[in-house]
Scaffold this active site. Structure first.
Site, PDB file in Angstrom:
ATOM      1  N   HIS A  88      47.301  44.082  48.497  1.00  0.00           N
ATOM      2  CA  HIS A  88      47.962  43.089  47.642  1.00  0.00           C
ATOM      3  C   HIS A  88      48.611  43.765  46.434  1.00  0.00           C
ATOM      4  O   HIS A  88      48.114  44.774  45.916  1.00  0.00           O
ATOM      5  CB  HIS A  88      46.994  41.989  47.211  1.00  0.00           C
ATOM      6  CG  HIS A  88      45.838  42.441  46.356  1.00  0.00           C
ATOM      7  ND1 HIS A  88      45.935  42.585  44.987  1.00  0.00           N
ATOM      8  CD2 HIS A  88      44.564  42.758  46.683  1.00  0.00           C
ATOM      9  CE1 HIS A  88      44.763  42.963  44.505  1.00  0.00           C
ATOM     10  NE2 HIS A  88      43.917  43.084  45.507  1.00  0.00           N
ATOM     11  N   ASP A  90      49.450  42.063  43.516  1.00  0.00           N
ATOM     12  CA  ASP A  90      49.194  41.392  42.239  1.00  0.00           C
ATOM     13  C   ASP A  90      47.945  41.938  41.560  1.00  0.00           C
ATOM     14  O   ASP A  90      47.128  42.638  42.167  1.00  0.00           O
ATOM     15  CB  ASP A  90      49.078  39.880  42.434  1.00  0.00           C
ATOM     16  CG  ASP A  90      47.915  39.496  43.338  1.00  0.00           C
ATOM     17  OD1 ASP A  90      47.704  40.182  44.355  1.00  0.00           O
ATOM     18  OD2 ASP A  90      47.223  38.506  43.036  1.00  0.00           O
ATOM     19  N   ASP A 114      42.245  48.041  41.535  1.00  0.00           N
ATOM     20  CA  ASP A 114      42.442  46.820  42.322  1.00  0.00           C
ATOM     21  C   ASP A 114      43.883  46.349  42.237  1.00  0.00           C
ATOM     22  O   ASP A 114      44.197  45.469  41.445  1.00  0.00           O
ATOM     23  CB  ASP A 114      41.471  45.749  41.824  1.00  0.00           C
ATOM     24  CG  ASP A 114      41.378  44.538  42.724  1.00  0.00           C
ATOM     25  OD1 ASP A 114      41.830  44.611  43.871  1.00  0.00           O
ATOM     26  OD2 ASP A 114      40.852  43.517  42.267  1.00  0.00           O
ATOM     27  N   GLU A 144      46.772  37.510  45.771  1.00  0.00           N
ATOM     28  CA  GLU A 144      45.416  37.661  46.306  1.00  0.00           C
ATOM     29  C   GLU A 144      44.365  37.308  45.264  1.00  0.00           C
ATOM     30  O   GLU A 144      43.260  36.867  45.614  1.00  0.00           O
ATOM     31  CB  GLU A 144      45.212  39.104  46.792  1.00  0.00           C
ATOM     32  CG  GLU A 144      43.903  39.343  47.544  1.00  0.00           C
ATOM     33  CD  GLU A 144      42.743  39.751  46.648  1.00  0.00           C
ATOM     34  OE1 GLU A 144      41.605  39.799  47.162  1.00  0.00           O
ATOM     35  OE2 GLU A 144      42.950  40.030  45.447  1.00  0.00           O
ATOM     36  N   GLU A 145      44.700  37.498  43.981  1.00  0.00           N
ATOM     37  CA  GLU A 145      43.705  37.343  42.918  1.00  0.00           C
ATOM     38  C   GLU A 145      43.487  35.891  42.495  1.00  0.00           C
ATOM     39  O   GLU A 145      42.697  35.628  41.591  1.00  0.00           O
ATOM     40  CB  GLU A 145      44.101  38.177  41.688  1.00  0.00           C
ATOM     41  CG  GLU A 145      44.199  39.676  41.930  1.00  0.00           C
ATOM     42  CD  GLU A 145      42.842  40.331  42.180  1.00  0.00           C
ATOM     43  OE1 GLU A 145      41.836  39.597  42.263  1.00  0.00           O
ATOM     44  OE2 GLU A 145      42.797  41.558  42.296  1.00  0.00           O
ATOM     45  N   GLU A 173      41.635  48.044  49.900  1.00  0.00           N
ATOM     46  CA  GLU A 173      40.904  47.664  48.691  1.00  0.00           C
ATOM     47  C   GLU A 173      40.015  48.835  48.259  1.00  0.00           C
ATOM     48  O   GLU A 173      39.644  49.689  49.077  1.00  0.00           O
ATOM     49  CB  GLU A 173      40.036  46.435  48.962  1.00  0.00           C
ATOM     50  CG  GLU A 173      40.796  45.130  49.104  1.00  0.00           C
ATOM     51  CD  GLU A 173      40.981  44.402  47.778  1.00  0.00           C
ATOM     52  OE1 GLU A 173      40.679  45.000  46.718  1.00  0.00           O
ATOM     53  OE2 GLU A 173      41.437  43.248  47.811  1.00  0.00           O
ATOM     54  N   HIS A 347      38.909  44.307  37.821  1.00  0.00           N
ATOM     55  CA  HIS A 347      39.017  43.180  36.887  1.00  0.00           C
ATOM     56  C   HIS A 347      38.466  43.491  35.499  1.00  0.00           C
ATOM     57  O   HIS A 347      38.376  42.597  34.659  1.00  0.00           O
ATOM     58  CB  HIS A 347      38.314  41.928  37.433  1.00  0.00           C
ATOM     59  CG  HIS A 347      38.854  41.451  38.745  1.00  0.00           C
ATOM     60  ND1 HIS A 347      38.416  40.295  39.345  1.00  0.00           N
ATOM     61  CD2 HIS A 347      39.783  41.961  39.583  1.00  0.00           C
ATOM     62  CE1 HIS A 347      39.060  40.110  40.499  1.00  0.00           C
ATOM     63  NE2 HIS A 347      39.898  41.133  40.652  1.00  0.00           N
TER      64      HIS A 347
END
Length: 370
Positions: A88, A90, A114, A144-145, A173, A347
């Site tokens: 992903h 984003d 990430d 995705e987030e 990932e 995150h």
């Protein structure tokens, strides 16, 4: 020698707003170039445009399709098997962690873990592997987030499912550059209790709905989580109270309350079996499922999966969490996570990745695919 990743146009805030990506160069520099393009969920236009342009200019051997802010690319060489690589584009919101910065052998910045390190590896492979042993599909997707329905893979499943087909899926990932097989399932349930209101000065006249959770909390405290071995990977389950609420005022015995419980379950259980287990654990309580996602079996006996494990060296480990590998597993494909970065840093403001992991992932996947 690795080349230079690209040139950036930088805003007054020090953030790149465009990038010319050099795909066949150093994947570490390519990671920095991607990180420096802000791409918080729902704002992936700039990074999707940069990725699409770079692929069209530098990977002419691929069929390339733009699908919203997802960019798809694949070979069609008639190989007997196909490997799908997905990542992903984003990130979570910026937290004073842009632009990227390099301190020795560590790269810091939003998305380094990430998962723009994984995206950089995929882009590097897309440009440099022109005669793969397997046909290849590369999926760079958006959102995705955030919620499941907005996820770019959800749109692909509905409108372009043929792009998800293959014999092995590798989701890049973060996995500390170790093959993480399958993933856990995830379920949240809400327990509710009822009582009878009364003034707290005359509490004996009421029934306290919050106190009714004492037994449920004791069951949670005494709960022993399963540990399950599948294909040599050990999945450890978990059961935790995650939210609680109830009551109407400081001088009223509450007549209703709720307790939300999160359950991570091994992929040998279906969501229906996990729900039945929780109904047994909390027998006597009203229970409703709030959210559920099936896990993914590792499927490491599949030939392509064994080839990847051999290329990576060492032993695969269980993925303790849920990732989009579950989407591919639901289609009958073995699926693994393999990418640079420590997933526990995802995150966080302190996101950072050892550059050696980026290069290792590129080298392992290149040996596996090329």
């Amino acid at each position: 020698m690795w080349g230079v990743a690209g040139l950036h146009a930088v805003s007054e805030y020090g953030r790149a707003v465009t990038a010319s990506l050099h795909l066949s160069g150093d994947p570490v520099e390519l990671t920095a170039a991607l990180v420096d393009i802000p791409s918080v969920s729902r704002d992936e236009d700039a990074i999707a445009e940069s990725v699409e342009r770079a692929l069209r200019e530098q990977a002419g051997h691929l069929e390339i399709v733009r699908f919203g802010n997802a960019v798809l690319a694949r070979t069609s060489l008639g190989r007997p098997s196909r490997v799908v690589l997905a990542g992903h584009l984003d990130t979570v919101p910026v937290n004073d962690n842009l632009p990227s910065r390099r301190e020795g052998e560590i790269m810091h910045g939003l998305g380094t873990v990430d998962m723009k390190g994984g995206d950089a590896v995929m882009l590097h492979l897309a440009a440099t592997i022109t005669e793969p042993r397997h046909d290849l599909t590369f999926i760079f997707y958006d959102c995705e987030e955030i919620d499941y329905d907005s996820n770019g893979l959800t749109r692909l499943e509905l409108e372009r499912p043929e792009w998800l087909a293959g014999d092995l899926a590798v989701v890049c990932e973060p996995s500390n550059a170790v093959v993480e097989a399958g993933c856990q399932g995830n379920m949240r349930v809400k327990l509710t209790t009822t009582g009878r209101r009364a003034h707290t000065a005359r509490a004996w006249m009421g029934v306290n709905a919050i106190h009714a959770f004492a037994d449920a909390l004791r069951r949670l405290e005494e709960y022993t989580a399963r540990e399950v071995d599948i294909d040599g990977c050990r999945y450890r389950e978990g059961l935790q109270a995650v939210r609680v609420g109830g009551g109407v005022a400081g001088n009223v015995v509450p007549d209703s309350a709720w307790l939300e419980v999160g359950h991570r379950f091994a992929p040998d259980r279906t969501p229906a079996q996990a729900e039945e287990h929780l109904r047994q654990v909390f027998e006597g309580y009203e229970l409703a499922v709030v959210d559920v996602a099936a896990g993914a079996m590792p499927g490491l006996s599949a030939p392509a999966a064994r080839e990847l494990i051999d290329a990576a060296g060492g032993e695969p480990v269980a993925k303790l969490g849920w990732t989009d590998v579950a989407r591919f597993a639901a289609r009958g494909m073995p699926a693994v996570n393999f990418g640079p970065g420590d997933p526990t840093l995802a995150h966080t403001q302190q996101e950072h990745v050892p550059v050696a992991q980026i290069r290792r992932c590129a080298e392992v996947l290149s040996a596996f695919l090329g």
